[in-house]
Design a protein around this motif. Structure first.
Motif, PDB file in Angstrom:
ATOM      1  N   ILE A  60       0.792  -1.135   0.038  1.00 60.51           N
ATOM      2  CA  ILE A  60      -0.064  -0.087   0.164  1.00 60.51           C
ATOM      3  C   ILE A  60       0.908   1.223  -0.052  1.00 60.51           C
ATOM      4  N   TYR A  65       1.987  -3.504   4.993  1.00 59.13           N
ATOM      5  CA  TYR A  65       1.112  -3.045   5.793  1.00 59.13           C
ATOM      6  C   TYR A  65       1.940  -2.603   7.054  1.00 59.13           C
ATOM      7  N   ILE A  75      -4.954   3.827   6.523  1.00 62.30           N
ATOM      8  CA  ILE A  75      -5.664   2.619   5.661  1.00 62.30           C
ATOM      9  C   ILE A  75      -7.014   2.198   6.822  1.00 62.30           C
ATOM     10  N   VAL A 149      -6.977   5.018   2.252  1.00 61.78           N
ATOM     11  CA  VAL A 149      -7.138   3.813   1.491  1.00 61.78           C
ATOM     12  C   VAL A 149      -8.256   2.865   2.439  1.00 61.78           C
TER      13      VAL A 149
END
Length: 301
Positions: A60, A65, A75, A149
């Motif tokens: 991402i 992550y 996120i 996101v």
């Protein structure tokens, strides 16, 4: 943005995800479509660090992550709306998360309003929530850190038609503001109404991906008429090709060429581009072909 490249996940001899590659650009909603057990949740769990890939990568904004500082503020995640402390109220659950993220208490009120949970509902224990209310609370958690996101697994489960329309509008607005959304579902029609791009997965493998126009390449028109036979005769006389599709016809031309051909006394009950109903047909056709190929491979092994 989200990048998944050559991602594979094995559990012993079982391949749950097989060399999956796709990309979710900013300011878009990507529909991640597949039947139950197709591999959608496994890919998403790897994306958010809840499972390890056997090989390949899932990043991402260019990072895994686990390598992202304060990931909850970058996120938003909704993978399982039922995974919430049943003894807390909705407001308590959000307030605790806001405290852990260093966010002001006012942010709790903002996200509760954004997801349509009324003040009196937010003070109820989560054990008394309907599935639709849990989905709204789960989405409130995902939005809490004002992320760039969103990764959402089956967020429409339990929502009534008004709730589904609300979620559709919320996600479109989120993407219009520059956000990136990966939206998983087995409800193709619902995702088709909101997504810009589609990734179709079956038996752990990507079956197709792209925009609706790229996937369908279809300029046909679906028409439902009563009675139908006079229209088919008129189409034949005009040299147009047509096939029966459910209770209507798929005609190989644009809608504006059809209207002048409709005979007197024929009522057009529905007329729309074939692509409006074509994504589900495409998915079912590709899935069926994949299953046949798998069966042939297994039989010859």
């Amino acid at each position: 943005m989200i990048d998944v490249h050559d991602l594979t996940k094995r559990y012993g001899s079982h391949v749950a995800v097989d060399r999956v590659t796709f990309h979710c650009p900013p300011a878009t909603v990507t529909g991640f479509l597949g039947a139950n057990g197709a591999g959608k949740s496994t890919v998403m769990r790897i994306l958010v660090g809840l499972a390890m890939a056997t090989s390949g990568s899932a990043t991402i904004d260019g990072r895994r992550y686990r390598d992202i500082p304060d990931p909850a503020t970058r996120i938003g995640i909704l993978l399982d709306a039922s995974a919430q402390h049943a003894g807390r109220t909705g407001r308590e659950a959000l307030a605790m998360s806001a405290f852990q993220l260093g966010l002001p208490r006012s942010r709790v009120d903002q996200v509760l309003a954004a997801v349509g949970l009324r003040p009196e509902e937010s003070l109820r224990r989560i054990r008394g929530y309907s599935l639709g209310m849990r989905q709204r609370l789960g989405l409130a958690h995902a939005l809490l850190g004002n992320p760039d996101v969103l990764i959402l697994d089956e967020p429409a489960n339990g929502l009534d038609p008004a709730g589904i329309r609300w979620m559709r509008d919320l996600l479109r607005e989120y993407a219009a503001d520059g956000g990136t959304v990966l939206l998983s579902s087995h409800l193709l029609a619902e995702v088709e109404a909101v997504a810009d791009r589609f990734v179709l997965i079956g038996e752990g493998r990507i079956l197709a991906q792209g925009t609706k126009d790229e996937l369908l390449g279809d300029r046909r028109t679906f028409v439902r008429a009563a009675p139908q036979k006079p229209l088919t005769l008129a189409l034949d006389e005009a040299g147009l090709t047509w096939t029966r599709h459910g209770d209507g016809l798929l005609i190989d031309t644009d809608a504006h060429r059809i209207w002048p051909l409709v005979p007197n006394g024929v009522v057009i009950e529905e007329l729309r581009p074939a692509s409006a109903a074509g994504l589900e047909d495409l998915f079912l056709r590709i899935t069926a072909q994949t299953q046949r190929d798998t069966q042939r491979t297994g039989a010859s092994a």
